[in-house]
Design a protein around this motif. Sequence first.
Motif, PDB file in Angstrom:
ATOM      1  N   THR A 185       4.111  -3.685  -7.645  1.00 10.92           N
ATOM      2  CA  THR A 185       3.873  -3.556  -6.205  1.00 10.92           C
ATOM      3  C   THR A 185       4.304  -4.776  -5.404  1.00 10.92           C
ATOM      4  OG1 THR A 185       1.604  -4.334  -6.543  1.00 10.92           O
ATOM      5  CG2 THR A 185       1.969  -1.948  -6.535  1.00 10.92           C
ATOM      6  N   SER A 186       4.557  -5.897  -6.059  1.00  9.63           N
ATOM      7  CA  SER A 186       4.975  -7.095  -5.332  1.00  9.63           C
ATOM      8  C   SER A 186       6.405  -6.966  -4.822  1.00  9.63           C
ATOM      9  CB  SER A 186       4.870  -8.330  -6.230  1.00  9.63           C
ATOM     10  OG  SER A 186       5.742  -8.212  -7.345  1.00  9.63           O
ATOM     11  N   GLU A 187       7.134  -5.987  -5.351  1.00  6.99           N
ATOM     12  CA  GLU A 187       8.541  -5.837  -4.995  1.00  6.99           C
ATOM     13  C   GLU A 187       8.798  -4.678  -4.034  1.00  6.99           C
ATOM     14  OE1 GLU A 187      10.866  -7.971  -5.920  1.00  6.99           O
ATOM     15  OE2 GLU A 187       9.358  -9.133  -6.991  1.00  6.99           O
ATOM     16  N   ILE A 188       7.741  -4.072  -3.483  1.00  8.08           N
ATOM     17  CA  ILE A 188       7.914  -2.945  -2.576  1.00  8.08           C
ATOM     18  C   ILE A 188       7.238  -3.262  -1.241  1.00  8.08           C
ATOM     19  CG2 ILE A 188       8.034  -1.324  -4.487  1.00  8.08           C
ATOM     20  CD1 ILE A 188       5.190  -0.478  -3.885  1.00  8.08           C
ATOM     21  N   PRO A 189       7.504  -2.492  -0.181  1.00 11.81           N
ATOM     22  CA  PRO A 189       6.867  -2.748   1.120  1.00 11.81           C
ATOM     23  C   PRO A 189       5.365  -2.947   0.989  1.00 11.81           C
ATOM     24  CG  PRO A 189       8.535  -1.080   1.357  1.00 11.81           C
ATOM     25  CD  PRO A 189       8.451  -1.372  -0.114  1.00 11.81           C
ATOM     26  N   ALA A 190       4.855  -3.978   1.658  1.00 12.35           N
ATOM     27  CA  ALA A 190       3.492  -4.471   1.433  1.00 12.35           C
ATOM     28  C   ALA A 190       2.388  -3.434   1.627  1.00 12.35           C
ATOM     29  CB  ALA A 190       3.239  -5.674   2.341  1.00 12.35           C
ATOM     30  N   THR A 191       2.549  -2.507   2.578  1.00  8.45           N
ATOM     31  CA  THR A 191       1.461  -1.561   2.867  1.00  8.45           C
ATOM     32  C   THR A 191       1.403  -0.382   1.893  1.00  8.45           C
ATOM     33  OG1 THR A 191       2.875  -0.366   4.426  1.00  8.45           O
ATOM     34  CG2 THR A 191       1.453  -2.084   5.339  1.00  8.45           C
ATOM     35  N   LEU A 192       2.480  -0.147   1.156  1.00  7.42           N
ATOM     36  CA  LEU A 192       2.540   1.056   0.332  1.00  7.42           C
ATOM     37  C   LEU A 192       1.481   1.134  -0.773  1.00  7.42           C
ATOM     38  CD1 LEU A 192       6.258   2.129  -0.129  1.00  7.42           C
ATOM     39  CD2 LEU A 192       4.382   3.442   0.820  1.00  7.42           C
TER      40      LEU A 192
END
Length: 276
Positions: free
Chosen positions: A89-96
């Motif tokens: 999750t650190s590599e995807i848009p923060a809110t997702l």
Amino acid sequence: MKQMIAGIAAATIITSVVATPVQAAASADPVKVLKSQFAAGKGVKFTDVATLVEFAGNRSFLKRTGSFQFGRAGIVASDVSAKLTTDETSEIPATLPWILNRPERTIRIGTTSYYTGGPWAPPKGKSWIKHPHGMNAGFSGWYGQLVNVAEPATLKALITKGKRTGRTYTGTISFGALEKISPWLRNTSLTGLSTDDKAAVLRFRLTLGSDQLPQRLVTVYPGRTHVSAAVGEDRQLSVETRYTGWGGRVTIKTPPASEVEKMGTREPTIRGGGRG
């Protein structure tokens, strides 16, 4: 000799008859073919995958499956389910990660949306949240396919602007131009497109099937303006959508009334205002 000539002539006639429908399909106007699909209870299914594209490599992070139900004038209902496809999750848009802490599903009939899963938290005994003028694909919709080629005006825009090679059209178009013609794009976010979003230009590659109906669509968006100002300069968002079952039976129903809670004060809030 006469029999041979007669045989060749007969074969030529048969070949011409067989080839005619293929030639007719190849020369048909895709927009008119799309409109011919519009009938009550008919529709199309789709699957799309969203990927962050950067110099270090590509990371697919979101998968959606859904369907559009048609009426005589076009899309009258949609049903879209979305889920994360990565644990990094650190590599995807923060809110997702917060939005899709569990799979999200959105049913939209007319202008009314019904949400379940994801960030939605209906009271005990309820499963759905109802919004009379909600987003067409929930909060995750902002990261899915924003270009809806099941809309005649949108399909026409891509075909008009695209360079054709066989049954494939490639080109560019701005979000601002799409927003003017696409109800789907206008209803993807509660807040609408920002000035930066409207100015952003996306690249597209649309491939039609032998029936001249959309089969595959790949769009590439600027990551910095589309996803977040915090996304690096080298990142882009790519979404690949595949369409199947054109003209098949599609029936999208509202959830049972006993399981639905009206939005009221239960609308979740995300920094940036109602975006997926």
